[in-house]
Design a protein around this motif. Sequence first.
Motif, PDB file in Angstrom:
ATOM      1  N   VAL A 297       0.256  10.210   1.858  1.00  0.00           N
ATOM      2  CA  VAL A 297       1.590   9.723   2.238  1.00  0.00           C
ATOM      3  C   VAL A 297       2.401  10.910   2.764  1.00  0.00           C
ATOM      4  CG1 VAL A 297       3.700   8.581   1.460  1.00  0.00           C
ATOM      5  CG2 VAL A 297       1.474   7.946   0.440  1.00  0.00           C
ATOM      6  N   VAL A 299       5.988  12.264   3.930  1.00  0.00           N
ATOM      7  CA  VAL A 299       7.395  11.919   3.670  1.00  0.00           C
ATOM      8  C   VAL A 299       8.317  12.915   4.375  1.00  0.00           C
ATOM      9  CG1 VAL A 299       9.055  11.282   1.874  1.00  0.00           C
ATOM     10  CG2 VAL A 299       6.590  11.266   1.369  1.00  0.00           C
ATOM     11  N   GLN A 358       0.572   2.441   0.179  1.00  0.00           N
ATOM     12  CA  GLN A 358       1.706   1.831   0.880  1.00  0.00           C
ATOM     13  C   GLN A 358       2.720   1.282  -0.126  1.00  0.00           C
ATOM     14  OE1 GLN A 358       0.685  -1.494   3.365  1.00  0.00           O
ATOM     15  NE2 GLN A 358       2.553  -1.321   4.608  1.00  0.00           N
ATOM     16  N   ALA A 361       4.646   4.198  -1.543  1.00  0.00           N
ATOM     17  CA  ALA A 361       5.629   4.700  -0.579  1.00  0.00           C
ATOM     18  C   ALA A 361       6.855   3.804  -0.523  1.00  0.00           C
ATOM     19  CB  ALA A 361       4.977   4.820   0.797  1.00  0.00           C
ATOM     20  N   ARG A 365      10.653   4.797  -1.345  1.00  0.00           N
ATOM     21  CA  ARG A 365      11.743   4.565  -0.370  1.00  0.00           C
ATOM     22  C   ARG A 365      12.938   3.902  -1.046  1.00  0.00           C
ATOM     23  NH1 ARG A 365      13.918   0.690   2.435  1.00  0.00           N
ATOM     24  NH2 ARG A 365      12.520  -0.864   1.477  1.00  0.00           N
ATOM     25  N   SER A 382      11.692   8.595   5.296  1.00  0.00           N
ATOM     26  CA  SER A 382      10.719   7.838   6.069  1.00  0.00           C
ATOM     27  C   SER A 382       9.307   8.214   5.601  1.00  0.00           C
ATOM     28  CB  SER A 382      10.876   8.114   7.567  1.00  0.00           C
ATOM     29  OG  SER A 382      12.173   7.750   8.001  1.00  0.00           O
ATOM     30  N   PHE A 383       8.353   7.248   5.701  1.00  0.00           N
ATOM     31  CA  PHE A 383       7.020   7.449   5.116  1.00  0.00           C
ATOM     32  C   PHE A 383       5.938   7.033   6.110  1.00  0.00           C
ATOM     33  CE2 PHE A 383      10.023   6.749   1.768  1.00  0.00           C
ATOM     34  CZ  PHE A 383       9.646   7.604   0.735  1.00  0.00           C
ATOM     35  N   VAL A 385       1.731   6.436   6.020  1.00  0.00           N
ATOM     36  CA  VAL A 385       0.664   6.245   5.026  1.00  0.00           C
ATOM     37  C   VAL A 385      -0.664   6.013   5.731  1.00  0.00           C
ATOM     38  CG1 VAL A 385      -0.112   4.864   3.063  1.00  0.00           C
ATOM     39  CG2 VAL A 385       2.343   5.194   3.465  1.00  0.00           C
ATOM     40  N   LEU A 405       4.180   8.749  10.230  1.00  0.00           N
ATOM     41  CA  LEU A 405       5.547   9.167   9.890  1.00  0.00           C
ATOM     42  C   LEU A 405       6.410   9.254  11.151  1.00  0.00           C
ATOM     43  CD1 LEU A 405       7.737  10.319   7.992  1.00  0.00           C
ATOM     44  CD2 LEU A 405       6.682  12.581   8.329  1.00  0.00           C
ATOM     45  N   VAL A 416       8.455   2.394   5.964  1.00  0.00           N
ATOM     46  CA  VAL A 416       7.085   2.836   5.653  1.00  0.00           C
ATOM     47  C   VAL A 416       6.179   2.291   6.750  1.00  0.00           C
ATOM     48  CG1 VAL A 416       5.145   2.730   4.052  1.00  0.00           C
ATOM     49  CG2 VAL A 416       7.491   2.850   3.176  1.00  0.00           C
TER      50      VAL A 416
END
Length: 419
Positions: A297, A299, A358, A361, A365, A382-383, A385, A405, A416
Amino acid sequence: MLGLIVLTISLLVWQHFGMERVMIFSSASGRAVETIDDRDEQGDSVASVTRRPDALVMDCELRKSLTYPYCLLVFPLSRSDAGVDMSEFDFITVDMSYEGPSTPEIGLTLWNFESGLSKVGDTRTHKVIEVQFEVPAQGTVHIPIKVLNIAPWWLKKMKVPMQRSDVRIDNVTGIVLGIGSGYATGHHRLVLRSLKFHGKLISQNRLLMMLVCGWILAALSWLAYSLLLYRAKLGTSTARLALLSQLNSALELEASELADRAFTDELTGALNRKGLRDALMNKWRKADTADDAMAVVFVDIDHFKSVNDTYGHDVGDQVLRAFAAAVQREIRASDKLVRWGGEEFLIVCLSCGAAEAQGLADKLRRAMHHQIWPCGMHLTASFGVTALGEGEDIGDTIKRADAALYQAKSEGRDCVKLA
């Protein structure tokens, strides 16, 4: 082991060629001997025994006043129900000669007392085990024990059921040599120099069983000794390890502190790139089994540059520390949080698929919305994955997460995206 091998071979050789057990009936043996004739049944035959230094001599005047006249030379072994077990003997040798008007066979009989069938004091109820043999002009007669049979006339006379008609010589009360109805009337003489029962002190089957038990006992003893020796060595090793642990405790603490500094980000406490590399090299670099599943993930704190521009770098550092702490609270102990650079962080999720990552994440968030930030500001993240593919290099996986990302940031941030 060598001793057991030598002992086993020696006993087997000795059992085969020696280990003789002999029960002797002769004049010199001193055993009780007596005669029985048909006068007990109103007959006229007369038997007597003479003990000479070299032999036992039975003289018999056989008279056929009965249908079945007889003279018997008897060695009584017991007057009660407790006889002698002779089942371990293998063969019999008879050294004797005969003088008289006939050349018939001599009868050798063993009386065996059996509970429920025989009566104490009445030898006629004792099971009759017999064999007939011719007396040689000279030499010794060799009779295997296995040729002895139960007398058919006795079975018929005693009306013995078939279940009790087996040959047994495990409780012998008397041994008999007899002259019977097959002889001509007149004077007969049996000269018995020796009657011998031959066997082994230990039968082959019993010896083999003893040897097997001995080997098993030796194996168990060796195993017990090995276990005790192993425990002693283990105790010594444990004590040495404990001593080394005590001596090195201070150095280990210092090394741990230096290692933390080398592999972690000093500002946030998250791993740095070197720490991530070390972790992946040790455990998670290869993905060739189900246990090596891994997701990544990526970030990024949204609009972090404006935080530094508006509040200064000190407040920016506080935001980074708060962000790292918030993430650490939400991820699993096995997951790795890595500061990738600036406001970018990487979360390596071990034994985790794309869907699970997911979900993590999205949880992070939402947590950003409830996080208390310095100066009362409101921040989001913001993510991107993705999951490690089979046989894929970890670098390619990180690049794919970075691309996800970038997509999340380009589509409005605070979301995400799954690659």
